[in-house]
Scaffold this active site. Structure first.
Site, mmCIF file in Angstrom:
data_model
loop_
_atom_site.group_PDB
_atom_site.id
_atom_site.type_symbol
_atom_site.label_atom_id
_atom_site.label_comp_id
_atom_site.label_asym_id
_atom_site.label_seq_id
_atom_site.Cartn_x
_atom_site.Cartn_y
_atom_site.Cartn_z
ATOM 1 N N VAL A 12 0.982 -1.354 -0.479
ATOM 2 C CA VAL A 12 0.360 -0.072 -0.066
ATOM 3 C C VAL A 12 1.110 0.875 -0.093
ATOM 4 O O VAL A 12 0.731 2.369 -0.682
ATOM 5 C CB VAL A 12 -0.749 -0.158 0.901
ATOM 6 C CG1 VAL A 12 -2.310 1.605 1.492
ATOM 7 C CG2 VAL A 12 -2.122 -0.653 1.440
ATOM 8 N N CYS A 13 1.831 0.982 0.860
ATOM 9 C CA CYS A 13 2.705 2.583 0.819
ATOM 10 C C CYS A 13 4.119 2.294 -0.786
ATOM 11 O O CYS A 13 4.102 3.496 -1.146
ATOM 12 C CB CYS A 13 3.669 2.402 2.561
ATOM 13 S SG CYS A 13 2.773 1.928 3.805
#
Length: 219
Positions: free
Chosen positions: A44-45
């Protein structure tokens, strides 16, 4: 004690992908968006950092400096940057702080103060709370705080919307209503009397309730 809106953003020195910084010197005279990550090479990051890189020009034109942080060393950030470019097509174009000893995460209340170990011995799940966004004003005070779960990518268009609201309301004696966006009508502050409002807003306003007066967004 947890940081609150209105607190001075704690100062610190740290190594970043663009050299060593003192945080207050980095943001001097500017707005800043400071956003954190629990671990390098997390999915996600990876998408978030690329999205922010693509949007940097939108932050630049608002006078906002960007800075990221992850609970890993700078050397790992430099390797991660290639993955971010591969996945998103964008090169990270702002500094990323290395926080392998958790010092900044603890300073900002992102992680339990008794958390132990260094980046190498901790997993993303260990650092799951390090998913914060802080908007900091030129006065170095915190204007906005939000924390996201690891499973939910952040909406940086919303962060820009909040910046727009904060910059407008800092000087114009107004507040912004629900779902406001640039160009929409705004609310005259309840602390501004009708007599004072006539001077500030000579074009007039629409009174929905005695405490709720709508006016076109001031320039």
């Amino acid at each position: 004690m947890a940081l609150q809106i209105g607190d001075i953003a704690p100062d610190f020195e740290a190594d970043t992908t663009e050299g060593r910084i003192r945080f207050h010197d980095y943001i001097e005279g500017s707005w800043a968006v400071f956003f954190s990550h629990p671990k390098d090479f997390t999915p996600v990051c990876t998408t978030e950092l690329g999205s922010v890189a693509k949007m940097k020009h939108d932050f630049d034109k608002r006078g906002v400096k960007l800075i990221g942080i992850s609970v890993d060393p700078v050397e790992a950030h430099q390797r991660w940057k290639q993955d971010i470019k591969d996945v998103t097509g964008a090169s990270v174009n702002y500094p990323m702080i290395g926080d392998e000893d958790l010092a900044v995460a603890k300073l900002y209340g992102m992680i339990h103060p008794n958390a132990s170990g260094n980046a190498g011995s901790r997993t993303a799940a260990d650092n799951a709370t390090v998913r914060n966004v802080f908007i900091i004003g030129p006065d170095k005070k915190i204007k906005f705080i939000v924390a996201y779960p690891m499973s939910t990518g952040r909406n940086f268009n919303e962060i820009i919307r909040v910046v727009d609201s904060l910059q407008l309301t800092a000087t114009k004696s107004v507040a912004t209503p629900s779902d406001w966006k640039q160009g929409d009508d705004v609310i005259i502050l309840a602390s501004v009397s009708d007599d004072a409002a006539k001077e500030k807003f000579p074009g007039g306003w629409k009174t929905l309730k005695p405490y709720l007066r709508m006016v076109p967004q001031p320039k």
